[in-house]
Design a protein around this motif. Structure first.
Motif, mmCIF file in Angstrom:
data_model
loop_
_atom_site.group_PDB
_atom_site.id
_atom_site.type_symbol
_atom_site.label_atom_id
_atom_site.label_comp_id
_atom_site.label_asym_id
_atom_site.label_seq_id
_atom_site.Cartn_x
_atom_site.Cartn_y
_atom_site.Cartn_z
ATOM 1 N N MET A 1 0.849 -1.181 0.000
ATOM 2 C CA MET A 1 0.000 0.000 0.000
ATOM 3 C C MET A 1 0.886 1.232 0.000
ATOM 4 O O MET A 1 1.805 1.329 0.791
ATOM 5 N N PRO A 2 0.634 2.178 -0.903
ATOM 6 C CA PRO A 2 1.463 3.348 -0.963
ATOM 7 C C PRO A 2 1.508 4.061 0.365
ATOM 8 O O PRO A 2 0.528 4.154 1.080
ATOM 9 N N GLN A 3 2.647 4.599 0.677
ATOM 10 C CA GLN A 3 2.802 5.292 1.948
ATOM 11 C C GLN A 3 2.168 6.666 1.869
ATOM 12 O O GLN A 3 2.316 7.405 0.909
ATOM 13 N N SER A 4 1.476 7.024 2.891
ATOM 14 C CA SER A 4 0.689 8.247 2.904
ATOM 15 C C SER A 4 1.177 9.174 3.991
ATOM 16 O O SER A 4 1.583 8.750 5.057
ATOM 17 N N PRO A 5 1.115 10.510 3.759
ATOM 18 C CA PRO A 5 1.472 11.453 4.802
ATOM 19 C C PRO A 5 0.383 11.597 5.829
ATOM 20 O O PRO A 5 0.539 12.281 6.818
ATOM 21 N N VAL A 6 -0.774 11.001 5.579
ATOM 22 C CA VAL A 6 -1.893 11.131 6.497
ATOM 23 C C VAL A 6 -1.805 10.073 7.575
ATOM 24 O O VAL A 6 -1.534 8.916 7.313
ATOM 25 N N SER A 7 -2.042 10.473 8.796
ATOM 26 C CA SER A 7 -1.979 9.552 9.920
ATOM 27 C C SER A 7 -3.005 8.452 9.779
ATOM 28 O O SER A 7 -4.100 8.643 9.260
ATOM 29 N N LYS A 8 -2.662 7.242 10.257
ATOM 30 C CA LYS A 8 -3.598 6.131 10.234
ATOM 31 C C LYS A 8 -4.837 6.428 11.059
ATOM 32 O O LYS A 8 -5.877 5.828 10.859
ATOM 33 N N SER A 9 -4.757 7.357 12.010
ATOM 34 C CA SER A 9 -5.891 7.689 12.851
ATOM 35 C C SER A 9 -6.710 8.841 12.275
ATOM 36 O O SER A 9 -7.603 9.354 12.926
ATOM 37 N N ASP A 10 -6.386 9.281 11.065
ATOM 38 C CA ASP A 10 -7.100 10.370 10.432
ATOM 39 C C ASP A 10 -8.582 10.025 10.326
ATOM 40 O O ASP A 10 -8.948 8.998 9.748
ATOM 41 N N PRO A 11 -9.479 10.855 10.863
ATOM 42 C CA PRO A 11 -10.904 10.512 10.881
ATOM 43 C C PRO A 11 -11.513 10.377 9.494
ATOM 44 O O PRO A 11 -12.402 9.548 9.290
ATOM 45 N N LEU A 12 -11.064 11.185 8.527
ATOM 46 C CA LEU A 12 -11.621 11.068 7.179
ATOM 47 C C LEU A 12 -11.211 9.748 6.548
ATOM 48 O O LEU A 12 -12.021 9.082 5.891
ATOM 49 N N ARG A 13 -9.976 9.354 6.755
ATOM 50 C CA ARG A 13 -9.512 8.063 6.240
ATOM 51 C C ARG A 13 -10.355 6.929 6.827
ATOM 52 O O ARG A 13 -10.793 6.018 6.105
ATOM 53 N N GLU A 14 -10.578 6.977 8.129
ATOM 54 C CA GLU A 14 -11.365 5.944 8.789
ATOM 55 C C GLU A 14 -12.806 5.934 8.275
ATOM 56 O O GLU A 14 -13.416 4.870 8.120
ATOM 57 N N GLN A 15 -13.337 7.112 7.978
ATOM 58 C CA GLN A 15 -14.703 7.203 7.460
ATOM 59 C C GLN A 15 -14.794 6.583 6.067
ATOM 60 O O GLN A 15 -15.745 5.857 5.759
ATOM 61 N N ILE A 16 -13.805 6.869 5.220
ATOM 62 C CA ILE A 16 -13.810 6.294 3.871
ATOM 63 C C ILE A 16 -13.760 4.772 3.934
ATOM 64 O O ILE A 16 -14.509 4.079 3.225
ATOM 65 N N ILE A 17 -12.902 4.244 4.798
ATOM 66 C CA ILE A 17 -12.786 2.790 4.929
ATOM 67 C C ILE A 17 -14.101 2.194 5.441
ATOM 68 O O ILE A 17 -14.570 1.162 4.945
ATOM 69 N N ALA A 18 -14.727 2.863 6.404
ATOM 70 C CA ALA A 18 -15.965 2.351 6.983
ATOM 71 C C ALA A 18 -17.105 2.336 5.973
ATOM 72 O O ALA A 18 -17.961 1.445 5.995
ATOM 73 N N GLN A 19 -17.149 3.318 5.070
ATOM 74 C CA GLN A 19 -18.242 3.420 4.104
ATOM 75 C C GLN A 19 -17.926 2.736 2.782
ATOM 76 O O GLN A 19 -18.791 2.652 1.900
#
Length: 300
Positions: A1-19
């Motif tokens: 998985m490409p490395q991202s500057p966004v934290s793994k705990s980023d709420p938007l990232r978590e929302q995208i994964i959840a939906q």
């Protein structure tokens, strides 16, 4: 998985994964690109991002609304703020890549491929990845039997793991066989055993089918895959994510193969006396068969 500057705990990232699972195919394609390239979300226009993700610009707008935003610019602003807060040069990296794209074809492909691979391997040393590797190795060590599954390009990783494990004992079963019989070994599979599944996008349907069947039979699924929105992520007890992007026209399997090597080594170290005995037995057997040459042929 490409490395991202966004934290793994980023709420938007978590929302995208959840939906993600509830999105249409086009929205999933756009969402996955956003997950894997957040620095580009921050730096390029919506039309350019849509082009890179191979979707229509309107899809990016729909994605924003599905996530509860008024428009795409709010997504861009979120990632732009995150990039600005960091100091490790992700923006410069993207600009550098754009500049490299204008260089003469083939002039430095080897350098860029190898440099990219070194960065992907280094990313496996991050604490979260090391934690995942250790947890997966411990789960593998505890299992009485380990089924190993990887088809098409992922076959090489699955075969490597099975080959090394076969030198260490008799717990590994490779789900591979002629005439479509690869899954037959699961006939006698029992709850408490595990399946190590290797699959990256595009995911082989037979891999996903066998993984789901194994889960229904009560086996634990452990996966080496490429994204938190991989079909394997949701059914896996443990997952290690590997980058697959490459300057080549084809995805890379080098990080996944490195994970296989690390897992095999960790398993051997968990029970070093047994591993050494098994390896000695293997050496004796191969020597008896005269498998390897001990001398080089004389040059004329």
């Amino acid at each position: 998985m490409p490395q991202s500057p966004v934290s793994k705990s980023d709420p938007l990232r978590e929302q995208i994964i959840a939906q993600f699972d509830g999105m249409s195919a086009q929205l999933q394609q756009a969402a996955r690109y956003v997950l894997e390239h957040p620095e580009e979300v921050a730096l390029v226009s919506m039309r350019e991002l849509a082009r890179l993700a191979a979707v229509q610009p309107a899809t990016m707008t729909r994605l924003a609304k599905v996530l509860g935003f008024q428009g795409y610019n709010e997504i861009r602003a979120h990632y732009a703020q995150t990039v600005r807060q960091r100091n490790d040069g992700f923006a410069a990296k993207v600009r550098q890549r754009d500049a490299q794209a204008a260089s003469p074809p083939g002039s430095d492909i080897a350098y860029h491929m190898l440099h990219g691979l070194s960065a992907q391997l280094a990313a496996l040393c991050e604490p979260e990845q090391l934690k995942r590797l250790t947890a997966m190795a411990e789960r593998l060590a505890a299992a009485k039997k380990v089924y190993v599954l990887g088809l098409r390009s992922s076959h090489v990783v699955a075969w490597h793991f099975h080959y090394v494990m076969s030198l260490l004992g008799e717990r590994s079963v490779h789900l591979d066989g002629p005439a479509g019989t690869g899954g037959d070994a699961l006939i006698r599979a029992k709850p408490g055993e595990v399946v190590l599944v290797v699959s990256i996008k595009p995911y082989a349907l037979d891999t996903l089918m066998l993984a789901q069947l194994a889960k229904e039979k009560g086996l634990a699924i452990l996966s080496i895959t490429d994204s938190e929105v991989s079909p394997l992520a949701g059914i896996s007890e443990h997952t290690v994510y590997c980058a697959t992007e490459s300057y080549s026209f084809f995805h890379t399997l080098t990080p996944a193969l490195a994970v296989s090597e690390v897992l095999c080594t960790l398993l051997a170290e968990f029970d070093r006396p047994s591993a050494l005995k098994s390896l000695q037995d293997a050496d004796d057997h191969l020597a008896h068969l005269n498998t390897y040459s001990n001398t080089l042929p004389r040059r004329e």
